[in-house]
Motif scaffolding. Structure first.
Motif, mmCIF file in Angstrom:
data_model
loop_
_atom_site.group_PDB
_atom_site.id
_atom_site.type_symbol
_atom_site.label_atom_id
_atom_site.label_comp_id
_atom_site.label_asym_id
_atom_site.label_seq_id
_atom_site.Cartn_x
_atom_site.Cartn_y
_atom_site.Cartn_z
ATOM 1 N N THR A 122 -8.131 19.652 62.262
ATOM 2 C CA THR A 122 -7.626 18.293 62.468
ATOM 3 C C THR A 122 -8.314 17.343 61.503
ATOM 4 O OG1 THR A 122 -7.133 18.695 64.811
ATOM 5 C CG2 THR A 122 -7.360 16.399 64.114
ATOM 6 N N PHE A 123 -7.504 16.544 60.809
ATOM 7 C CA PHE A 123 -7.996 15.580 59.831
ATOM 8 C C PHE A 123 -7.529 14.180 60.204
ATOM 9 C CE2 PHE A 123 -7.426 19.634 57.716
ATOM 10 C CZ PHE A 123 -8.561 19.775 56.924
ATOM 11 N N VAL A 124 -8.257 13.186 59.730
ATOM 12 C CA VAL A 124 -7.807 11.802 59.848
ATOM 13 C C VAL A 124 -7.423 11.344 58.449
ATOM 14 C CG1 VAL A 124 -10.140 10.835 59.586
ATOM 15 C CG2 VAL A 124 -8.333 9.487 60.699
ATOM 16 N N ALA A 125 -6.313 10.626 58.343
ATOM 17 C CA ALA A 125 -5.779 10.213 57.049
ATOM 18 C C ALA A 125 -5.777 8.693 56.930
ATOM 19 C CB ALA A 125 -4.360 10.743 56.875
ATOM 20 N N PRO A 126 -5.959 8.166 55.732
ATOM 21 C CA PRO A 126 -5.836 6.716 55.531
ATOM 22 C C PRO A 126 -4.376 6.301 55.669
ATOM 23 C CG PRO A 126 -6.089 7.812 53.425
ATOM 24 C CD PRO A 126 -6.305 8.864 54.477
ATOM 25 N N GLN A 127 -4.132 5.025 55.918
ATOM 26 C CA GLN A 127 -2.782 4.548 56.152
ATOM 27 C C GLN A 127 -1.880 4.755 54.946
ATOM 28 O OE1 GLN A 127 -1.629 3.647 59.086
ATOM 29 N NE2 GLN A 127 0.403 3.556 58.161
ATOM 30 N N TYR A 132 3.523 9.030 55.589
ATOM 31 C CA TYR A 132 4.342 10.128 55.082
ATOM 32 C C TYR A 132 4.182 11.405 55.904
ATOM 33 C CZ TYR A 132 4.459 7.103 50.970
ATOM 34 O OH TYR A 132 4.613 6.039 50.125
ATOM 35 N N ILE A 133 3.308 11.381 56.900
ATOM 36 C CA ILE A 133 3.029 12.587 57.678
ATOM 37 C C ILE A 133 4.004 12.693 58.848
ATOM 38 C CG2 ILE A 133 1.299 13.825 59.030
ATOM 39 C CD1 ILE A 133 -0.862 12.375 57.475
ATOM 40 N N VAL A 134 4.666 13.834 58.945
ATOM 41 C CA VAL A 134 5.582 14.092 60.051
ATOM 42 C C VAL A 134 5.357 15.513 60.538
ATOM 43 C CG1 VAL A 134 7.361 12.484 59.250
ATOM 44 C CG2 VAL A 134 7.402 14.844 58.476
ATOM 45 N N PRO A 135 5.503 15.763 61.841
ATOM 46 C CA PRO A 135 5.368 17.127 62.364
ATOM 47 C C PRO A 135 6.318 18.090 61.659
ATOM 48 C CG PRO A 135 5.389 15.531 64.151
ATOM 49 C CD PRO A 135 5.755 14.782 62.910
ATOM 50 N N LYS A 136 5.821 19.239 61.293
ATOM 51 C CA LYS A 136 6.544 20.285 60.570
ATOM 52 C C LYS A 136 6.789 19.923 59.104
ATOM 53 C CE LYS A 136 6.567 22.322 64.481
ATOM 54 N NZ LYS A 136 5.501 23.318 64.763
ATOM 55 N N GLY A 137 6.278 18.773 58.668
ATOM 56 C CA GLY A 137 6.398 18.396 57.271
ATOM 57 C C GLY A 137 5.263 18.996 56.459
ATOM 58 N N SER A 153 0.157 9.301 65.592
ATOM 59 C CA SER A 153 0.302 8.099 64.771
ATOM 60 C C SER A 153 -0.702 7.022 65.137
ATOM 61 C CB SER A 153 1.727 7.550 64.917
ATOM 62 O OG SER A 153 2.020 7.255 66.276
ATOM 63 N N GLU A 154 -1.085 6.955 66.419
ATOM 64 C CA GLU A 154 -2.005 5.895 66.838
ATOM 65 C C GLU A 154 -3.391 6.041 66.232
ATOM 66 O OE1 GLU A 154 -2.135 9.180 69.921
ATOM 67 O OE2 GLU A 154 -0.609 8.093 68.774
ATOM 68 N N SER A 156 -3.811 8.195 63.361
ATOM 69 C CA SER A 156 -3.591 8.729 62.012
ATOM 70 C C SER A 156 -4.242 10.100 61.835
ATOM 71 C CB SER A 156 -4.112 7.763 60.938
ATOM 72 O OG SER A 156 -3.403 6.553 60.958
ATOM 73 N N GLN A 157 -4.236 10.903 62.898
ATOM 74 C CA GLN A 157 -4.808 12.245 62.839
ATOM 75 C C GLN A 157 -3.686 13.289 62.832
ATOM 76 O OE1 GLN A 157 -7.738 13.015 65.853
ATOM 77 N NE2 GLN A 157 -8.967 11.229 65.354
ATOM 78 N N PHE A 158 -3.878 14.312 62.026
ATOM 79 C CA PHE A 158 -2.900 15.395 61.987
ATOM 80 C C PHE A 158 -3.624 16.730 62.066
ATOM 81 C CE2 PHE A 158 -4.097 14.771 57.583
ATOM 82 C CZ PHE A 158 -4.133 16.049 57.037
ATOM 83 N N THR A 159 -2.923 17.723 62.603
ATOM 84 C CA THR A 159 -3.482 19.064 62.779
ATOM 85 C C THR A 159 -2.646 20.071 62.010
ATOM 86 O OG1 THR A 159 -4.333 18.518 64.982
ATOM 87 C CG2 THR A 159 -4.082 20.851 64.454
#
Length: 218
Positions: A122-127, A132-137, A153-154, A156-159
């Motif tokens: 799991t990472f946190v991304a800058p705005q 541009y981050i979407v699930p399955k993207g 989205s709240e 800005s973390q993605f796994t």
């Protein structure tokens, strides 16, 4: 242009001025043995141009702007391995997704947990890139083509779920909580945003062969 499929690992060290030496590990030498002057190589997802060929690596310029916007200038990066990928050749296989080597921002590893079949990271991304981050993207992390498994989205973390082969053959296995990484969003998402932005004069631009060639797809 790259595909996000890492071909080897290397190390970097600063030389005089803006010059940097990238040395590759023994097992990486065969994969980029045809490297030539002027070629592009993605170093942890950053597109650099080969200016001199060495016996065990090459020399490239990393401008102050590149060092400021990416992790290449960080001491942490200089103490660990970096991911290497030569540019996509005409007729080559695109096994990942189109990666331009233009880093959108620096993210940070939050957690890395091993599961029965993969590593969940799991990472946190800058705005600048979070939109541009979407699930399955697709997303490039240190130049590695990965699929987004989940996105909050709240925060800005993605796994991403990383298979053992990718984990062991890239520098993801050297990251710890708090490590900084280079992030590049999917180029397709950027064009979609551009075309759908209200008031954009290019909103109705036709997708032609000339357009694809101009934007690096042909």
């Amino acid at each position: 242009m790259f595909t996000g499929l890492i071909q080897g690992l290397g190390t970097i060290k600063p030389l005089m001025g803006d010059l940097w030496q990238i040395s590759y590990l023994h097992q990486s030498k065969m994969l980029i043995q045809d490297l030539a002057y002027g070629d592009s190589v993605a170093v942890d997802g950053v597109c650099l141009t080969v200016e001199e060929i060495l016996k065990d690596g090459f020399i490239a310029t990393a401008s102050p702007e590149t060092l400021r916007r990416t992790t290449l200038g960080q001491e942490e990066t200089q103490q660990r391995f970096v991911n290497l990928e030569p540019s996509l050749r005409v007729g080559g296989k695109v096994g990942g997704h189109f990666v331009m080597g233009h880093v959108d921002g620096i993210g940070q590893l939050i957690t890395s947990e091993q599961t029965a079949s993969s590593w969940e990271m799991t990472f946190v991304a800058p705005q600048a890139i979070a939109r541009y981050i979407v699930p399955k993207g697709s997303i490039a992390v240190n130049g590695i083509s990965l699929t987004v498994a989940a996105y909050k989205s709240e925060s800005s973390q993605f796994t991403v779920a990383v298979i053992p082969l990718t984990y062991s053959e890239t520098n993801l296995s050297h990251l710890v909580a708090g490590s900084w990484v280079n992030l590049e969003g999917d180029i397709l998402g950027k064009y979609v945003e551009k075309f759908l932005t209200p008031g954009n004069n290019h909103q109705q631009e036709e997708i032609t062969t000339a357009f694809l060639a101009e934007n690096g797809y042909l």
